[in-house]
Design an enzyme around this catalytic site. Structure first.
Site: not given
Ligand code: G6P
Ligand code: MG
Length: 220
Positions: A8-10, A16, A44, A113-114, A144, A168-169
């Site tokens: 995942d990115l953020d 971010t 999130k 990522s979304a 997600k 994933e966070d």
């Protein structure tokens, strides 16, 4: 079989969340209500459209379709303004080194990522060239916890879902990875990410070898 890693990115690679929060708060304020950091936790991993629906529910506000679309554009304009300045200093602790350790083992890497701004952010933090495949909010239609984003990433890497490890966070992201039939490493709090196979506070001092050595991440 060689595993693959999907990130995942953020909140996993880059910090971010605070800029999303500032932009959503500005939007909420412009609509006449406030939006707290506590409320922001619920956003999130949630797509832009679903985030706005949630915020409007929290504020008790209704918008017609045209106003809703205009609000999305305004929020993203402010978000882009905030992330104009970001650079590699916003990479989360140990994330870049962890990615290097994955690639050094010849393990393929994808983004799942979304965010529709994912490529822009990866360019800014100079990590775009670390990914063999990028599946972002422009390529998926289901948010997600639907597994679409991670299944597409596995498909682009030509690796079966059962051999993928997702990082994933967000609770919705952990559920999406489980729904995809993948192993998932939660990045953050074990109390929050209790559906992950393994939870780590961050990547500091870690390499992929540490993760692959864990019993919780047994791959076929
Ligand atoms: C990630 C973030 C969310 C954000 C979503 C869409 O999942 O965690 O906070 O709303 O991406 O991002 P975008 O950049 O397309 O608005
Ligand atoms: Mg995230």
């Amino acid at each position: 079989m060689k595993p693959a890693c999907i990130f995942d990115l953020d909140g996993v690679i880059v910090d971010t969340a605070k800029y999303h929060y500032l932009a959503w708060k500005r939007l909420a304020n412009s609509l006449g209500f406030d939006f707290t950091e506590h409320d922001n936790e619920q956003l999130k991993g949630v797509s832009r459209v679903e985030s706005l629906k949630l915020i409007l529910r929290l504020g008790g506000k209704q918008l017609d379709d045209a106003e809703f679309d205009a609000a999305l554009v305004r929020k993203n304009g402010w978000y882009l303004e905030y992330i104009q300045q970001i650079g590699s200093e916003e990479i989360l602790p140990g994330a870049a080194e962890f990615l290097t350790s994955v690639r050094a083992q010849g393990i393929k890497v994808a983004l799942g990522s979304a965010s529709k701004n994912a490529v822009l952010i990866l360019e800014r933090i100079q990590l775009l060239d670390q990914f063999d495949a990028i599946v972002d909010g422009n390529k998926v239609s289901k948010a997600k916890p639907d597994p679409e984003v991670f299944l597409k990433a596995a498909e682009e890497l030509a690796v079966p879902a059962s051999a993928c490890i997702v990082f994933e966070d967000a609770v919705a992201g952990v559920q999406a990875a489980r729904n995809a039939g993948m192993k998932v490493v939660g990045i953050g709090s074990a109390a929050v990410l209790d559906q992950a196979n393994l939870v780590l506070p961050n990547f500091a001092g870690l390499s992929i070898a540490d993760v692959l050595a864990r019993d919780e991440i047994l791959l076929p």
